[in-house]
Design a protein around this motif. Structure first.
Motif, mmCIF file in Angstrom:
data_model
loop_
_atom_site.group_PDB
_atom_site.id
_atom_site.type_symbol
_atom_site.label_atom_id
_atom_site.label_comp_id
_atom_site.label_asym_id
_atom_site.label_seq_id
_atom_site.Cartn_x
_atom_site.Cartn_y
_atom_site.Cartn_z
ATOM 1 N N GLU A 1 33.485 69.129 87.118
ATOM 2 C CA GLU A 1 34.194 68.588 86.157
ATOM 3 C C GLU A 1 33.614 67.523 85.263
ATOM 4 O O GLU A 1 33.737 66.453 85.441
ATOM 5 N N PRO A 2 32.633 68.050 84.681
ATOM 6 C CA PRO A 2 31.552 67.072 83.887
ATOM 7 C C PRO A 2 31.997 66.248 82.727
ATOM 8 O O PRO A 2 31.713 65.592 82.203
ATOM 9 N N GLN A 3 33.262 66.732 82.385
ATOM 10 C CA GLN A 3 34.014 65.916 81.312
ATOM 11 C C GLN A 3 34.963 64.695 81.898
ATOM 12 O O GLN A 3 35.696 64.249 81.128
ATOM 13 N N ASN A 4 35.306 64.899 83.134
ATOM 14 C CA ASN A 4 36.177 63.956 83.876
ATOM 15 C C ASN A 4 35.371 62.547 83.801
ATOM 16 O O ASN A 4 34.832 62.303 84.833
ATOM 17 N N ARG A 5 35.627 61.666 82.870
ATOM 18 C CA ARG A 5 34.878 60.677 82.706
ATOM 19 C C ARG A 5 35.503 59.359 83.624
ATOM 20 O O ARG A 5 34.718 58.251 83.745
ATOM 21 N N ASP B 1 30.238 61.829 83.885
ATOM 22 C CA ASP B 1 30.141 62.535 82.678
ATOM 23 C C ASP B 1 28.859 62.947 82.507
ATOM 24 O O ASP B 1 27.772 62.227 82.517
ATOM 25 N N VAL B 2 28.841 64.264 82.462
ATOM 26 C CA VAL B 2 27.678 65.007 82.137
ATOM 27 C C VAL B 2 27.782 65.804 80.795
ATOM 28 O O VAL B 2 28.077 66.874 80.753
ATOM 29 N N ASP C 1 40.363 63.599 78.929
ATOM 30 C CA ASP C 1 38.871 63.592 78.517
ATOM 31 C C ASP C 1 38.354 63.307 77.186
ATOM 32 O O ASP C 1 37.489 62.551 76.861
ATOM 33 N N ILE C 2 38.945 63.985 76.312
ATOM 34 C CA ILE C 2 38.874 63.767 74.894
ATOM 35 C C ILE C 2 39.022 62.299 74.692
ATOM 36 O O ILE C 2 38.203 61.953 73.912
ATOM 37 N N GLY C 3 40.055 61.646 75.098
ATOM 38 C CA GLY C 3 40.328 60.267 74.690
ATOM 39 C C GLY C 3 39.249 59.234 75.492
ATOM 40 O O GLY C 3 39.337 58.222 74.931
ATOM 41 N N THR D 1 34.455 69.972 72.972
ATOM 42 C CA THR D 1 35.648 70.565 73.120
ATOM 43 C C THR D 1 35.151 72.348 73.447
ATOM 44 O O THR D 1 36.049 72.934 74.048
ATOM 45 N N ASP D 2 34.085 72.460 72.768
ATOM 46 C CA ASP D 2 33.565 73.623 73.200
ATOM 47 C C ASP D 2 32.276 73.916 74.134
ATOM 48 O O ASP D 2 31.388 74.593 74.096
#
Length: 634
Positions: free
Chosen positions: A231-235, A244-245, A283-285, A295-296
């Motif tokens: 989950e590289p976007q789970n900051r 965060d990767v 994750d976007i937030g 997101t892509d």
């Protein structure tokens, strides 16, 4: 394709011709079936066998097409997390081995064939502190990796993995890190932060992962698949390891890791992304100011130069839906898709029956069938075992469920995920190929029948069917011109298997690029030819003479059969119909006429080349006329 209604011949030049059909004798093919119901009345219960017959059926008919093939399967399972290992080691040796047999033995159990193992600590750990395999004091570094050790896993995790591989030699193992060692990261913590933007750190992390693969191989557990970061976007992980990767950093690591693995462990395939079907709003937030939320992410990663080292993209279930897998497959058809994590969860006041029913039916739709119908080569849940409190865990999910649960009284129970995975892993063997099967249900629930079918390496077939409706549903299953009828209770899962046989099937004609128009509800005519039985073209008006749908195949094609599949809404078939073909859309052959009394009608035509096909409803009925799936065969 079965022909339950009319067998007629059609020629472009001579009009209507009747061609006698010679009945060939085929030995009866027996079908075994296993059923699981949401009320636990049946749990992978084998029912009495049925047999294929040359009988017609008026029911919704699931057509299995061995000539249409998709992805090959690698396996189905979960993760022996640190928490799962702790739970299993609370059992006596005899009960522990019995539990492992229930999980991994293909005969005595469900034959779990895929494990995704954390590289170091995750939220599901029984340790008092989170860890990696190369931890040093704050402020220190270890670029030479002199402190690297998998000693922690040698206590419980590795012995369990070795036993699992003994019970199922076909078992494949994937590895995923929740965090690099803290000294490689900004913030010097396993929780949050990201890799330092330093080539020396990228090099060290790649070597760290290779050392893990080598150490596990020496320990008797070769690693088949490896991702760079869970989950590289789970900051903002909730008190457990995470990083965060961004795409750029993942590509930097993979570009170094790929050549090293190619030399030291060529069997180990690199999987990219390892996160949700869509980027979670949270994750976007949390995207740092001025940075792209990406997101892509999977698309961007597969467009980098590191893509040459990436075998596939791995997905999780916690945001979006499985259709994202097909979208990525269509964009990068030479790259595979693996589904690698989803956990059942529940509300704090849900009762055990509610938890079982909700988990079983959601996982059946979205994972068991939703992922496999969208190109996934694996289906993997999260913890393979937890205790009755949903633990132990250190941060993270407090309401997750496992395949098996250690209850407070010391007994081990099997849970909903045991059965959704079991309906796959026990019957669909590694190396199996997914084949065509009509499916009318949706991952979001529409009350219809949802399916997925597989051809095993030994030639046998496994068909999975989920009745999304709360009421029992009767249906037929057809292969070629033979079929059987069956009934599944409301919400139930059924797996049907039959041995390699001589059930003959026609060859499908591709409708890729074909278009459709209709005299009524013309805007949705394309839904009849999209190879998706859950999308339905309907007249949206009572049947009346003259309603028609017309196909343009794009060029002249040879065909001899047309299947008119009205899907799951009983009664929405054309009671009287005609079929005509044309080369130019102007001059039409003399139409073939006939009647139907059920959901599937197959019209057999004299082998002819044509570009256009027009089907006309000539009858009157209070029902709409619907086509869920219109297929052509030669």
């Amino acid at each position: 394709m079965r022909t339950p209604m009319i067998a007629t011949a059609l020629a472009l030049t001579t009009g209507l011709l009747t061609v006698p059909t010679a009945e060939a004798h085929h030995p009866t093919t027996q079908v075994r079936s296993w059923v699981t119901t949401p009320d636990r009345a049946e749990l992978l219960h084998e029912r009495a066998p049925v047999a294929f017959q040359r009988d017609d059926s008026d029911l919704t008919t699931i057509t299995v097409d061995p000539r249409t093939t998709y992805q090959t399967m690698d396996g189905f399972g979960a993760s022996i997390t640190d928490s799962s290992a702790d739970v299993l080691y609370r059992l006596t040796p005899a009960v522990r081995d019995e539990t492992l047999r229930k999980l991994f033995d293909p005969r005595q159990g469900i034959g779990v064939s895929f494990l995704r193992q954390p590289v170091g600590s995750s939220d599901f750990t029984a340790a008092t502190e989170h860890y990696t395999y190369d931890d040093v004091a704050p402020g220190e570094t270890d670029f030479q990796l002199k402190q690297f050790s998998i000693k922690h896993d040698e206590q419980q995790v590795l012995p369990l993995l070795r036993r699992a591989k003994q019970l199922n030699p076909a078992l494949k193992v994937m590895a995923s890190p929740w965090s690099p060692p803290a000294w490689m990261k900004t913030g010097d913590s396993l929780v949050g932060g990201r890799l330092k933007d330093d080539p020396k750190v990228y090099d060290a992390y790649a070597r760290y992962l290779v050392k893990f693969v080598e150490a596990y191989t020496r320990a008797g557990v070769p690693v088949d698949f490896l991702s760079i970061q869970n989950e590289p976007q789970n900051r903002k992980p909730g008190g457990y390891p995470g990083s965060d990767v961004p795409v750029r950093q993942e590509a930097e690591v993979i570009s170094r890791l790929g050549p090293l693995l190619h030399k030291t462990s060529p069997r180990t395939k690199i999987l990219g992304y390892d996160h949700n079907w869509s980027t979670h709003p949270a994750d976007i937030g949390t995207t740092p100011p001025g940075e792209d939320p990406e997101t892509d992410y999977p698309y961007k990663l597969l467009r980098t130069s590191a893509a040459k080292w990436i075998a596939s993209t791995a997905y999780h279930c916690y945001s979006g839906n499985a259709a994202a897998q097909t979208a990525l497959h269509n964009a990068f058809p030479d790259k595979g898709i693996w589904f690698t994590e989803c956990s059942g969860s529940h509300g704090p006041n849900d009762t055990p029956p509610q938890i079982f029913r909700g988990t079983l039916t959601w996982h059946a739709r979205n994972l068991m069938l939703g992922t496999t119908r969208n190109w996934a080569k694996s289906v993997v849940n999260w913890n393979i075992a937890l205790d009755s409190t949903g633990g132990p865990h250190l941060g993270g999910c407090g309401t997750c469920t496992g395949l098996v649960t250690l209850q407070a009284d010391g007994t081990v129970t099997t849970d909903a995920e045991y059965y959704t995975i079991g309906h796959l892993s026990k019957f669909v063997k590694p190396g199996a190929t997914r084949i065509g099967s009509t499916s009318y249900g949706t991952t979001g629930w529409n009350g219809q029948l949802m399916t997925s079918a597989f051809k095993n390496p030994d030639g046998s077939t496994a068909l999975l069917v989920h009745n999304e409706n709360d009421e029992p549903r009767k249906f037929a299953v057809a292969v070629g011109d033979q079929s059987f009828e069956y009934e599944l209770p409301g919400g139930a899962i059924g797996t049907f298997t039959w041995p390699s046989s001589r059930l003959s099937t026609p060859t499908p004609v591709s409708l890729a690029g074909a278009t459709a128009i209709a005299s009524v509800n013309g805007t949705e005519a394309g839904l009849a030819i999209d190879a998706d039985g859950s999308t339905v073209w309907s007249s949206k008006a009572a049947q009346a003479p003259g309603q028609s749908i017309q196909l343009d195949l794009g060029s002249r094609k040879l065909f001899r059969q047309i299947a008119l599949d009205s899907g799951g809404q009983l009664g929405d078939f054309a009671t009287n119909w005609s079929v005509a073909v044309s080369n130019d859309g102007v001059q039409w052959s003399k139409p073939v006429t006939g009647t139907s009394s059920g959901q599937l009608t197959t019209v057999t035509v004299r082998p002819s080349y044509a570009r256009y096909v027009r089907i006309t409803s000539n009858g009157t009925s209070d029902h709409w006329w619907s086509l869920a799936d219109l297929r052509i065969y030669r």
